[in-house]
Design a protein around this motif. Structure first.
Motif, PDB file in Angstrom:
ATOM      1  N   GLN A 366     -11.250  -1.902   5.632  1.00 45.22           N
ATOM      2  CA  GLN A 366     -11.288  -1.787   4.112  1.00 45.22           C
ATOM      3  C   GLN A 366     -10.125  -2.849   3.903  1.00 45.22           C
ATOM      4  O   GLN A 366      -9.328  -3.061   4.321  1.00 45.22           O
ATOM      5  N   GLY A 367     -10.389  -3.515   2.528  1.00 46.09           N
ATOM      6  CA  GLY A 367      -9.386  -4.208   2.114  1.00 46.09           C
ATOM      7  C   GLY A 367      -9.548  -4.843   0.875  1.00 46.09           C
ATOM      8  O   GLY A 367     -10.602  -4.698   0.055  1.00 46.09           O
ATOM      9  N   THR A 368      -8.443  -5.415   0.312  1.00 48.94           N
ATOM     10  CA  THR A 368      -8.524  -6.222  -1.145  1.00 48.94           C
ATOM     11  C   THR A 368      -7.728  -7.190  -1.125  1.00 48.94           C
ATOM     12  O   THR A 368      -6.665  -7.654  -0.283  1.00 48.94           O
ATOM     13  N   VAL A 369      -8.385  -8.260  -1.606  1.00 49.50           N
ATOM     14  CA  VAL A 369      -7.797  -9.611  -1.819  1.00 49.50           C
ATOM     15  C   VAL A 369      -7.805  -9.887  -3.206  1.00 49.50           C
ATOM     16  O   VAL A 369      -8.733  -9.808  -3.865  1.00 49.50           O
ATOM     17  N   LEU A 370      -6.541 -10.612  -3.759  1.00 44.68           N
ATOM     18  CA  LEU A 370      -6.371 -10.591  -5.033  1.00 44.68           C
ATOM     19  C   LEU A 370      -5.485 -12.258  -5.091  1.00 44.68           C
ATOM     20  O   LEU A 370      -4.385 -12.349  -4.486  1.00 44.68           O
ATOM     21  N   LEU A 398      -0.313 -13.449  -5.015  1.00 41.99           N
ATOM     22  CA  LEU A 398      -1.372 -13.286  -3.887  1.00 41.99           C
ATOM     23  C   LEU A 398      -0.976 -11.955  -3.317  1.00 41.99           C
ATOM     24  O   LEU A 398       0.289 -11.596  -3.219  1.00 41.99           O
ATOM     25  N   SER A 399      -2.055 -11.254  -3.267  1.00 38.66           N
ATOM     26  CA  SER A 399      -2.064  -9.995  -2.519  1.00 38.66           C
ATOM     27  C   SER A 399      -3.210  -9.748  -1.614  1.00 38.66           C
ATOM     28  O   SER A 399      -4.342 -10.095  -1.798  1.00 38.66           O
ATOM     29  N   LEU A 400      -2.627  -9.166  -0.491  1.00 37.39           N
ATOM     30  CA  LEU A 400      -3.769  -8.791   0.267  1.00 37.39           C
ATOM     31  C   LEU A 400      -3.528  -7.485   0.934  1.00 37.39           C
ATOM     32  O   LEU A 400      -2.191  -7.071   1.363  1.00 37.39           O
ATOM     33  N   ALA A 401      -4.282  -6.487   1.122  1.00 33.04           N
ATOM     34  CA  ALA A 401      -4.286  -5.154   1.835  1.00 33.04           C
ATOM     35  C   ALA A 401      -5.484  -5.014   2.540  1.00 33.04           C
ATOM     36  O   ALA A 401      -6.660  -4.945   2.235  1.00 33.04           O
ATOM     37  N   LEU A 402      -5.170  -4.344   3.876  1.00 36.71           N
ATOM     38  CA  LEU A 402      -6.146  -4.193   4.906  1.00 36.71           C
ATOM     39  C   LEU A 402      -5.798  -2.792   5.656  1.00 36.71           C
ATOM     40  O   LEU A 402      -4.874  -2.652   5.694  1.00 36.71           O
ATOM     41  N   ARG A 403      -7.056  -2.059   5.803  1.00 36.67           N
ATOM     42  CA  ARG A 403      -6.897  -0.920   6.561  1.00 36.67           C
ATOM     43  C   ARG A 403      -7.976  -0.952   7.620  1.00 36.67           C
ATOM     44  O   ARG A 403      -9.243  -0.839   7.548  1.00 36.67           O
ATOM     45  N   LEU A 404      -7.514  -0.919   8.870  1.00 33.94           N
ATOM     46  CA  LEU A 404      -8.585  -0.733   9.939  1.00 33.94           C
ATOM     47  C   LEU A 404      -8.797   0.550  10.468  1.00 33.94           C
ATOM     48  O   LEU A 404      -7.453   1.209  10.960  1.00 33.94           O
ATOM     49  N   VAL A 414      -1.985  -3.133   6.717  1.00 34.74           N
ATOM     50  CA  VAL A 414      -1.142  -4.142   6.729  1.00 34.74           C
ATOM     51  C   VAL A 414      -1.507  -4.563   5.150  1.00 34.74           C
ATOM     52  O   VAL A 414      -2.536  -4.798   4.572  1.00 34.74           O
ATOM     53  N   SER A 415      -0.453  -4.562   4.465  1.00 38.41           N
ATOM     54  CA  SER A 415      -0.245  -5.089   2.974  1.00 38.41           C
ATOM     55  C   SER A 415       0.751  -6.279   2.897  1.00 38.41           C
ATOM     56  O   SER A 415       1.789  -6.292   3.490  1.00 38.41           O
ATOM     57  N   ALA A 416       0.206  -7.346   2.074  1.00 41.54           N
ATOM     58  CA  ALA A 416       1.352  -8.492   1.845  1.00 41.54           C
ATOM     59  C   ALA A 416       1.212  -8.914   0.456  1.00 41.54           C
ATOM     60  O   ALA A 416       0.328  -8.897  -0.285  1.00 41.54           O
ATOM     61  N   GLN A 417       2.389  -9.361  -0.076  1.00 42.56           N
ATOM     62  CA  GLN A 417       2.235  -9.772  -1.582  1.00 42.56           C
ATOM     63  C   GLN A 417       3.206 -11.034  -1.571  1.00 42.56           C
ATOM     64  O   GLN A 417       4.225 -11.185  -0.894  1.00 42.56           O
ATOM     65  N   LYS A 418       2.861 -11.847  -2.319  1.00 38.42           N
ATOM     66  CA  LYS A 418       3.719 -13.327  -2.446  1.00 38.42           C
ATOM     67  C   LYS A 418       3.810 -13.561  -3.929  1.00 38.42           C
ATOM     68  O   LYS A 418       2.629 -13.668  -4.667  1.00 38.42           O
ATOM     69  N   TYR A 419       5.048 -13.795  -4.400  1.00 41.23           N
ATOM     70  CA  TYR A 419       5.276 -14.115  -5.634  1.00 41.23           C
ATOM     71  C   TYR A 419       5.799 -15.597  -5.924  1.00 41.23           C
ATOM     72  O   TYR A 419       6.798 -15.911  -5.084  1.00 41.23           O
ATOM     73  N   PHE A 420       5.535 -16.404  -6.721  1.00 39.25           N
ATOM     74  CA  PHE A 420       6.125 -17.777  -6.838  1.00 39.25           C
ATOM     75  C   PHE A 420       6.578 -17.740  -8.321  1.00 39.25           C
ATOM     76  O   PHE A 420       5.863 -17.850  -9.268  1.00 39.25           O
ATOM     77  N   LEU A 421       7.708 -17.709  -8.432  1.00 36.30           N
ATOM     78  CA  LEU A 421       8.574 -17.736 -10.075  1.00 36.30           C
ATOM     79  C   LEU A 421       8.959 -18.837 -10.231  1.00 36.30           C
ATOM     80  O   LEU A 421       9.669 -19.658  -9.609  1.00 36.30           O
ATOM     81  N   ARG A 431      13.879 -21.314  -9.375  1.00 37.90           N
ATOM     82  CA  ARG A 431      12.642 -20.761  -8.780  1.00 37.90           C
ATOM     83  C   ARG A 431      12.998 -19.753  -7.922  1.00 37.90           C
ATOM     84  O   ARG A 431      14.202 -19.471  -7.230  1.00 37.90           O
ATOM     85  N   ASP A 432      12.042 -18.725  -7.620  1.00 39.55           N
ATOM     86  CA  ASP A 432      12.058 -17.643  -6.643  1.00 39.55           C
ATOM     87  C   ASP A 432      10.794 -17.401  -5.875  1.00 39.55           C
ATOM     88  O   ASP A 432       9.604 -17.414  -6.479  1.00 39.55           O
ATOM     89  N   ASN A 433      10.885 -17.663  -4.531  1.00 41.78           N
ATOM     90  CA  ASN A 433       9.919 -17.354  -3.934  1.00 41.78           C
ATOM     91  C   ASN A 433       9.910 -16.226  -3.019  1.00 41.78           C
ATOM     92  O   ASN A 433      10.959 -15.999  -2.287  1.00 41.78           O
ATOM     93  N   ILE A 434       9.038 -15.256  -3.213  1.00 37.67           N
ATOM     94  CA  ILE A 434       9.426 -13.894  -2.725  1.00 37.67           C
ATOM     95  C   ILE A 434       8.215 -13.311  -2.044  1.00 37.67           C
ATOM     96  O   ILE A 434       7.099 -13.421  -2.369  1.00 37.67           O
ATOM     97  N   SER A 435       8.410 -12.826  -0.647  1.00 37.69           N
ATOM     98  CA  SER A 435       7.282 -12.252   0.144  1.00 37.69           C
ATOM     99  C   SER A 435       7.747 -10.916   0.589  1.00 37.69           C
ATOM    100  O   SER A 435       8.883 -10.451   0.885  1.00 37.69           O
ATOM    101  N   ARG A 436       6.761 -10.016   0.640  1.00 36.58           N
ATOM    102  CA  ARG A 436       6.898  -8.655   1.326  1.00 36.58           C
ATOM    103  C   ARG A 436       5.710  -8.420   2.036  1.00 36.58           C
ATOM    104  O   ARG A 436       4.556  -8.420   1.733  1.00 36.58           O
ATOM    105  N   VAL A 437       5.960  -7.739   3.307  1.00 31.21           N
ATOM    106  CA  VAL A 437       4.735  -7.423   4.292  1.00 31.21           C
ATOM    107  C   VAL A 437       5.013  -6.101   4.610  1.00 31.21           C
ATOM    108  O   VAL A 437       6.250  -5.837   5.170  1.00 31.21           O
ATOM    109  N   ASP A 438       4.094  -5.197   4.560  1.00 24.76           N
ATOM    110  CA  ASP A 438       4.462  -3.955   4.919  1.00 24.76           C
ATOM    111  C   ASP A 438       3.211  -3.517   5.968  1.00 24.76           C
ATOM    112  O   ASP A 438       1.802  -3.551   5.758  1.00 24.76           O
TER     113      ASP A 438
END
Length: 500
Positions: A366-370, A398-404, A414-421, A431-438
């Motif tokens: 399962q997954g979501t890509v945005l 940018l956002s990615l969420a996957l479930r195997l 696995v989920s990941a978000q990326k923000y480019f302020l 500027r702020d470049n922020i990443s979060r991976v769970d």
């Protein structure tokens, strides 16, 4: 802005309600299956359980059914009354004169320019969306549609900015309350409705309490008007995945930069719900948030660490062969992420897709890509003496969420978000470049009970002309007890025996 002393009990009520929802979803009724539902071969045939309808009885019921009630006046009065009481509360306890509203201040705010304020991060980016969610819930619980409720939310926020405070109205608060408030309020409304109408042996009185904790507006409407608005909203029986994690984490990697002192050990409560997963025959996505995902995390070190929602605003479902089902379209999202070292929040619109692929007989992905654009804010957890560290901007997201999912035994998330302020007017460019991976691995032990191992990596790379560059990183490892919902790991089964 709601005063911070008002924020704390509201946050506790929300989190208590969500915890109650998690327990309810984990054990929907005594007659439910003991094992999580995974494959069609393990489930009864829904068609075989249905009794053919009596056409005469159906026609009679249709003719005598009461049209669900709705009201445009009641939510307007509730919002005005709430704002009045909130102003009185803040005027009494805030210790400032910001709430000494007068006719002169209202006229000045009506004529004057809208500004950008730099109130505390949790007030602007958590309290304001929560306040907007109360407006939204007031309208939804009195029978109004999503878009009608969104209009009330936007108008309620504007009314507060003009007449709730004597300070100049704030553009960033209007986005947080007026738009993010709906993106948060709709999931809270639907979760409260799920508590009230879902299959469970829980007494109705407890359902009412839990629903009110999740969405106080729903609780107030039901307390005041009883069942008057019952039937105005029908959820169409969505497929959902839910889980509650309770555990402890320890910092394994840290570069805290200018942040406050780090608490290396934390107790954490983590709840997630995916509602309206694609693949169920007959379920449609004609209304906003017929699909949504909700995620909330509370830690002993930082209070509310994560509050995030994403929902399909406009879109449709699709199929690819016998093994793929999905939906795509325009999503609305609200993110509030506050690990110990920095804070980031965004209200965004994104294009993307959510789907499920049966890779084999028992393995599903399962997954979501945005990908989209949002209005965002970022700061170090402990503000420096230079307010330029508090940064707003229009930010690609940018956002990615996957479930195997492996049968009924385990899952890898696995989920990941990326923000480019970037920068906006009246703020020092930066500027702020922020990443979060769970990432998490969950292994089911018995029935709904499982154990999870989780790693979360948060990173911020910022640069400002006056302050200069800074880098912050935090990686935490945690072990959790996990309570799964009634559908186990959430794989949606649509394959018939011939296709398999």
């Amino acid at each position: 802005m709601p005063h911070t002393s008002f924020l704390a009990p509201r946050a506790r009520a929300l989190l208590s309600g969500i915890a109650g929802l998690a327990l309810l979803l984990a054990a929907p009724c005594a007659a439910a299956q003991a094992e999580p539902k995974v494959a069609a071969a393990e489930l009864p045939d829904p068609a075989a359980e249905q009794t053919p309808a009596d056409p005469t009885a159906t026609a009679t019921a249709t003719a005598t059914a009461k049209t669900p009630d709705k009201s445009y006046a009641i939510p307007a009065l509730e919002i005005i009354g709430f704002d009045f009481l909130l102003n009185r509360y803040n005027r009494r306890f805030s210790g400032t004169r910001d709430y000494d509203v007068s006719g002169a201040s209202i006229r000045r705010n009506l004529r004057g320019p809208w500004v950008i304020d730099n109130d505390p991060f949790d007030v602007n980016q958590f309290a304001h969306p929560y306040q907007g969610s109360l407006y939204h819930g007031a309208a939804r619980s009195t029978g109004l549609s999503y878009w009608e409720a969104a209009g009330y939310t936007f108008a309620g926020s504007a009314g507060w900015e003009i007449a709730g405070e004597q300070t100049p109205p704030s553009r960033n608060d209007q986005i947080a309350s007026g738009i993010a408030g709906s993106f948060l309020g709709e999931p809270l409304f639907r979760m409260a409705h799920l508590v009230l109408t879902g299959k469970s042996d829980l007494p109705q009185a407890w359902r009412e309490v839990i629903a009110a904790g999740i969405s106080p507006s729903v609780g107030f409407t039901r307390l005041t008007f009883g069942s008057r608005f019952d039937g105005a909203f029908v959820d169409n029986d969505p497929v959902y995945y839910s889980r509650l994690r309770i555990g402890a984490t320890r910092a394994a990697q840290d570069d805290i930069g200018t942040s406050r002192d780090l608490q290396r050990n934390e107790a954490v409560v983590d709840f997630a719900l995916d509602y309206g997963l694609p693949g169920k025959d007959g379920y449609t996505y004609r209304r906003p948030f017929d699909y949504f995902a909700f995620h909330g995390v509370v830690s002993s070190a930082n209070g509310v660490e994560t509050l995030a929602t994403r929902g399909l605003l406009f879109g449709t479902d699709y199929a690819a062969g016998a093994t793929v089902r999905g939906l795509w379209g325009l999503y609305g999202s609200y993110d509030y992420v506050a690990p110990q070292i920095f804070n980031v929040s965004t209200t965004a619109l994104s294009l993307g897709t959510t789907g499920q692929w049966w890779a084999s007989e028992q393995v599903a992905l399962q997954g979501t890509v945005l990908a989209g654009l949002g209005y965002s804010a970022a700061s170090t957890s402990r503000r420096t003496t230079d307010d330029r560290d508090y940064h707003y901007g229009v930010a690609p997201r940018l956002s990615l969420a996957l479930r195997l999912i492996s049968g009924a035994s385990s899952s890898i998330d696995v989920s990941a978000q990326k923000y480019f302020l970037g920068s906006i007017a009246n703020r020092s460019a930066g500027r702020d470049n922020i990443s979060r991976v769970d990432t998490a691995f969950t292994w089911r032990l018995y029935k709904r009970h499982a154990v999870s191992v989780k790693y979360v990596w948060s990173h911020r790379d910022a640069d400002y002309p006056v302050i200069g560059s800074r880098t912050q990183t935090l990686g935490t490892v945690g072990v959790y007890y996990t309570l799964l919902g009634a559908d186990g790991f959430g794989a949606v089964e649509w394959r018939d025996a011939a296709a398999r």
